[in-house]
Design a protein around this motif. Structure first.
Motif, PDB file in Angstrom:
ATOM      1  N   VAL A 144       0.831  -1.204   0.000  1.00 40.16           N
ATOM      2  CA  VAL A 144       0.000   0.000   0.000  1.00 40.16           C
ATOM      3  C   VAL A 144       0.864   1.250   0.000  1.00 40.16           C
ATOM      4  N   GLY A 145       0.231   2.343  -0.346  1.00 37.56           N
ATOM      5  CA  GLY A 145       0.881   3.645  -0.278  1.00 37.56           C
ATOM      6  C   GLY A 145      -0.017   4.602   0.471  1.00 37.56           C
ATOM      7  N   ASP A 146       0.434   5.048   1.596  1.00 36.61           N
ATOM      8  CA  ASP A 146      -0.373   5.932   2.444  1.00 36.61           C
ATOM      9  C   ASP A 146       0.528   6.950   3.118  1.00 36.61           C
TER      10      ASP A 146
ATOM     11  N   ALA B 166       4.346   7.047   2.127  1.00 34.39           N
ATOM     12  CA  ALA B 166       5.195   5.888   2.361  1.00 34.39           C
ATOM     13  C   ALA B 166       4.584   4.681   1.654  1.00 34.39           C
ATOM     14  N   PHE B 167       5.439   3.869   1.125  1.00 34.10           N
ATOM     15  CA  PHE B 167       4.999   2.634   0.480  1.00 34.10           C
ATOM     16  C   PHE B 167       5.552   1.476   1.297  1.00 34.10           C
TER      17      PHE B 167
END
Lengths: 123, 141
Positions: free
Chosen positions: A23-25, A43-44
């Motif tokens: 995920v990327g958040d 951040a990934f």
């Protein structure tokens, strides 16, 4: 798309899954980055979750893997072998994390400073 | 599944870079024995983009990632997955030559020197996926 590793208990005729999602958040823990114009707040990372609970009924914590050096035991040690070396690849990381969910670990296993985690409950 | 959306001012289009995890049998690629005790199932990531080379409109390559040394050509080993993804976005933008105007007048303006922007990021939702799909199809047409 996440991948799920399914674990089947022959003794209990039940299955559990360990899920790895990439995920990327924006991570709340990265709040210092918001004041640093040169840093990315995004951040990934891998987000690892397990169905079911530990054998004592306690839910598993969500685990984040931001690098191949984020080892499963308190980010300090691998679970299957007593080493502080980073995982050689994504495959070995997935296998080691899955192994740890299935078997649990004692507190401070391999001198990692980790807390106790029970094995995956199947019954 | 994270997608980075890259907005290109020059053609007013949004491109995406996608990185996701997969599992499959890749023994012939990875050199694992198909009948070995360790199995041949591999876990890896794939990164791809809807951007195309501006010179000939050819597709940009998809990459398979197994560790943090699987970086774009010419890049150093990444420290973490964030740096790795950022490197691929930069590589694709560079290869697609986004933001490089053919107009000499616009090339002197400050805005054209930074003619693209990574505008937003989304993950998972079918809503965002469908919108990205539509943007990618429009960009490839």
């Amino acid at each position: 798309m996440a991948i799920s590793v399914q674990i089947y208990s022959n003794a209990n005729s039940t299955s559990r899954t360990v899920t790895f999602d990439f995920v990327g958040d924006i991570l709340a823990a990265n709040d210092a980055d918001f004041t640093n114009v040169s840093a990315s707040c995004n951040a990934f990372y891998f987000k690892v979750t397990a169905s079911g609970t530990q054998d004592n009924g306690v839910a598993f914590p969500v685990k984040l893997v931001r690098s191949l050096s984020d080892l499963v035991l308190n980010k300090q040690k691998q679970r299957m072998v007593n080493t502080a070396n980073a995982y050689t690849d994504i495959r070995s990381m997935v296998i080691d994390y899955t192994y740890d969910y299935i078997n649990g670990h004692a507190a401070n296993l391999n001198g990692s400073g980790c807390t106790y985690q029970g094995p995956l409950k199947f019954r | 599944m994270p997608n980075v959306r890259v907005y290109n001012e020059t053609d007013n289009r949004i491109y995406t870079v996608t990185m996701d995890i997969f599992t499959s049998v890749l023994d012939k690629v990875h050199g694992l024995s198909s009948d070995g005790a360790n199995g041949a199932v591999d876990f890896y990531m794939r990164v791809s983009t809807t951007m195309r080379r501006s010179s000939d409109n050819s597709a940009l390559p998809e990459f398979i990632i197994r560790d943090l040394t699987d970086v774009p050509p010419g890049y150093a080993t990444a420290l973490n997955f964030t740096e790795l993804f950022d490197d691929y976005v930069e590589y694709y933008v560079d290869q697609a030559e986004l933001g490089q105007s053919t107009s000499s007048s616009s090339a002197t303006s400050s805005s054209s020197s930074m003619g693209y922007s990574i505008s937003s990021m989304s993950s998972w939702s079918s809503e965002s996926s469908s919108s990205l799909d539509s943007s990618s199809s429009s960009s490839s047409s």
